[in-house]
Design a protein around this motif. Structure first.
Motif, mmCIF file in Angstrom:
data_model
loop_
_atom_site.group_PDB
_atom_site.id
_atom_site.type_symbol
_atom_site.label_atom_id
_atom_site.label_comp_id
_atom_site.label_asym_id
_atom_site.label_seq_id
_atom_site.Cartn_x
_atom_site.Cartn_y
_atom_site.Cartn_z
ATOM 1 N N PHE A 28 0.749 2.242 -11.544
ATOM 2 C CA PHE A 28 0.596 1.041 -10.725
ATOM 3 C C PHE A 28 1.934 0.621 -10.127
ATOM 4 C CE2 PHE A 28 -3.158 0.796 -13.346
ATOM 5 C CZ PHE A 28 -4.107 0.292 -12.485
ATOM 6 N N PRO A 29 2.073 0.642 -8.775
ATOM 7 C CA PRO A 29 3.294 0.124 -8.150
ATOM 8 C C PRO A 29 3.211 -1.396 -8.071
ATOM 9 C CG PRO A 29 1.847 1.045 -6.487
ATOM 10 C CD PRO A 29 1.191 1.290 -7.820
ATOM 11 N N SER A 30 4.335 -2.063 -7.971
ATOM 12 C CA SER A 30 4.338 -3.530 -7.958
ATOM 13 C C SER A 30 3.605 -4.088 -6.748
ATOM 14 C CB SER A 30 5.766 -4.066 -8.018
ATOM 15 O OG SER A 30 6.519 -3.571 -6.928
ATOM 16 N N ALA A 31 3.522 -3.342 -5.638
ATOM 17 C CA ALA A 31 2.816 -3.831 -4.449
ATOM 18 C C ALA A 31 1.304 -3.904 -4.668
ATOM 19 C CB ALA A 31 3.124 -2.927 -3.265
ATOM 20 N N VAL A 32 0.759 -3.112 -5.572
ATOM 21 C CA VAL A 32 -0.690 -3.097 -5.806
ATOM 22 C C VAL A 32 -1.065 -4.079 -6.904
ATOM 23 C CG1 VAL A 32 -2.622 -1.673 -6.595
ATOM 24 C CG2 VAL A 32 -0.953 -0.750 -5.006
ATOM 25 N N GLY A 33 -0.260 -4.212 -7.905
ATOM 26 C CA GLY A 33 -0.557 -5.103 -9.019
ATOM 27 C C GLY A 33 0.152 -4.629 -10.255
ATOM 28 N N THR A 34 0.439 -5.548 -11.120
ATOM 29 C CA THR A 34 1.115 -5.177 -12.346
ATOM 30 C C THR A 34 0.223 -5.414 -13.528
ATOM 31 O OG1 THR A 34 2.101 -7.371 -12.537
ATOM 32 C CG2 THR A 34 3.407 -5.702 -11.420
ATOM 33 N N GLN A 35 0.420 -4.622 -14.515
ATOM 34 C CA GLN A 35 -0.248 -4.741 -15.793
ATOM 35 C C GLN A 35 -1.767 -4.890 -15.703
ATOM 36 O OE1 GLN A 35 2.057 -7.929 -17.543
ATOM 37 N NE2 GLN A 35 3.345 -6.420 -18.565
ATOM 38 N N PRO A 36 -2.451 -3.779 -15.720
ATOM 39 C CA PRO A 36 -3.916 -3.856 -15.803
ATOM 40 C C PRO A 36 -4.319 -4.743 -16.974
ATOM 41 C CG PRO A 36 -3.178 -1.590 -15.542
ATOM 42 C CD PRO A 36 -1.955 -2.422 -15.756
ATOM 43 N N LEU A 37 -5.361 -5.547 -16.805
ATOM 44 C CA LEU A 37 -5.760 -6.510 -17.833
ATOM 45 C C LEU A 37 -6.504 -5.876 -18.997
ATOM 46 C CD1 LEU A 37 -6.828 -9.523 -15.617
ATOM 47 C CD2 LEU A 37 -4.769 -9.297 -17.013
ATOM 48 N N TYR A 49 -13.934 0.873 -12.581
ATOM 49 C CA TYR A 49 -13.415 -0.350 -11.968
ATOM 50 C C TYR A 49 -12.589 -1.113 -12.990
ATOM 51 C CZ TYR A 49 -16.679 0.434 -8.168
ATOM 52 O OH TYR A 49 -17.357 0.984 -7.115
ATOM 53 N N GLY A 50 -11.540 -1.790 -12.503
ATOM 54 C CA GLY A 50 -10.706 -2.599 -13.377
ATOM 55 C C GLY A 50 -10.018 -3.697 -12.594
ATOM 56 N N THR A 51 -9.236 -4.507 -13.305
ATOM 57 C CA THR A 51 -8.500 -5.605 -12.681
ATOM 58 C C THR A 51 -7.052 -5.580 -13.146
ATOM 59 O OG1 THR A 51 -9.115 -7.115 -14.471
ATOM 60 C CG2 THR A 51 -10.533 -7.107 -12.508
ATOM 61 N N THR A 52 -6.184 -6.216 -12.350
ATOM 62 C CA THR A 52 -4.779 -6.353 -12.708
ATOM 63 C C THR A 52 -4.427 -7.830 -12.808
ATOM 64 O OG1 THR A 52 -3.970 -6.383 -10.430
ATOM 65 C CG2 THR A 52 -4.200 -4.216 -11.486
ATOM 66 N N SER A 53 -3.292 -8.115 -13.443
ATOM 67 C CA SER A 53 -2.874 -9.504 -13.629
ATOM 68 C C SER A 53 -2.113 -10.053 -12.432
ATOM 69 C CB SER A 53 -2.009 -9.632 -14.881
ATOM 70 O OG SER A 53 -0.851 -8.833 -14.739
ATOM 71 N N ALA A 54 -1.653 -9.200 -11.543
ATOM 72 C CA ALA A 54 -0.904 -9.641 -10.364
ATOM 73 C C ALA A 54 -1.181 -8.673 -9.227
ATOM 74 C CB ALA A 54 0.591 -9.706 -10.667
ATOM 75 N N GLY A 55 -0.660 -9.011 -8.057
ATOM 76 C CA GLY A 55 -0.837 -8.170 -6.883
ATOM 77 C C GLY A 55 -1.840 -8.782 -5.929
ATOM 78 N N GLY A 56 -2.066 -8.136 -4.828
ATOM 79 C CA GLY A 56 -2.955 -8.655 -3.807
ATOM 80 C C GLY A 56 -2.253 -9.634 -2.897
ATOM 81 N N SER A 57 -2.965 -10.155 -1.909
ATOM 82 C CA SER A 57 -2.346 -11.020 -0.891
ATOM 83 C C SER A 57 -1.825 -12.335 -1.458
ATOM 84 C CB SER A 57 -3.332 -11.291 0.237
ATOM 85 O OG SER A 57 -4.478 -11.951 -0.265
ATOM 86 N N THR A 58 -2.406 -12.851 -2.537
ATOM 87 C CA THR A 58 -1.927 -14.100 -3.147
ATOM 88 C C THR A 58 -1.241 -13.858 -4.490
ATOM 89 O OG1 THR A 58 -4.074 -14.467 -4.178
ATOM 90 C CG2 THR A 58 -3.722 -15.478 -2.003
ATOM 91 N N ASN A 59 -1.048 -12.597 -4.850
ATOM 92 C CA ASN A 59 -0.406 -12.188 -6.099
ATOM 93 C C ASN A 59 -1.132 -12.697 -7.345
ATOM 94 O OD1 ASN A 59 1.572 -10.547 -7.260
ATOM 95 N ND2 ASN A 59 2.826 -12.324 -7.788
ATOM 96 N N LEU A 60 -2.462 -12.867 -7.230
ATOM 97 C CA LEU A 60 -3.256 -13.318 -8.367
ATOM 98 C C LEU A 60 -4.050 -12.180 -9.008
ATOM 99 C CD1 LEU A 60 -4.530 -16.718 -6.950
ATOM 100 C CD2 LEU A 60 -2.693 -16.338 -8.609
ATOM 101 N N GLY A 61 -3.841 -10.972 -8.537
ATOM 102 C CA GLY A 61 -4.513 -9.823 -9.111
ATOM 103 C C GLY A 61 -5.428 -9.135 -8.121
#
Length: 150
Positions: A28-37, A49-61
């Motif tokens: 996971f690069p920082s531009a996509v999201g950090t730390q899968p939940l 399918y999964g989710t991350t704790s950060a990333g995306g246009s609002t950096n909310l995952g």
């Protein structure tokens, strides 16, 4: 993993139950999201399918998908029961289901409620094994065997 990989932001990997055949699938690069939940979940389409704790246009995952080319399958709500019991089945493409079988024994009664949910009655003569739903696009097999109880 929640950390590690090329960028330190987590990885997706594959490893055999024997501990062999480890393969790094994605870092996971920082531009996509950090730390899968959590570990990703597999949909009956075969895609994870999964989710991350950060990333995306609002950096909310972000929600991500991983397609390893695995075949679609069906999932049963209970993996054991007696002849005559009704089994709930999840999957996709059920609309024009042609048949349902329990380890090769055709169910005489099944009902399609939606394209992704149906029920079938365990037929007389069924034995422990996979459940197969035959649709116009092909056969979908259960991801685990169904145990027929006495």
């Amino acid at each position: 993993t929640q950390t590690g990989g090329t960028y330190g932001n987590g990885t997706l990997f594959r490893i055999a139950t024997t501990g062999s055949n480890y393969a790094l699938l994605y870092s996971f690069p920082s531009a996509v999201g950090t730390q899968p939940l959590a570990a990703p979940l597999q949909d009956t389409s075969g895609v994870f399918y999964g989710t991350t704790s950060a990333g995306g246009s609002t950096n909310l995952g972000v929600v991500y998908s991983l397609d390893l080319g695995l075949a679609p399958f069906i999932a049963l709500q209970k993996y054991q029961g007696k002849v005559g019991n009704t089994v709930q089945i999840l999957g996709q493409g059920f609309t024009r289901t042609k048949s349902v079988s329990f380890n090769g024994v055709v169910a005489l009664s099944f009902a399609v409620s939606s394209d992704s949910y149906m029920t079938a009655v365990v037929p007389s003569g069924a034995t422990t094994g996979n459940v197969v739903v035959t649709t116009p696009t092909g056969a979908l097999t259960s991801n685990r065997p169904f145990t027929v109880n006495p």
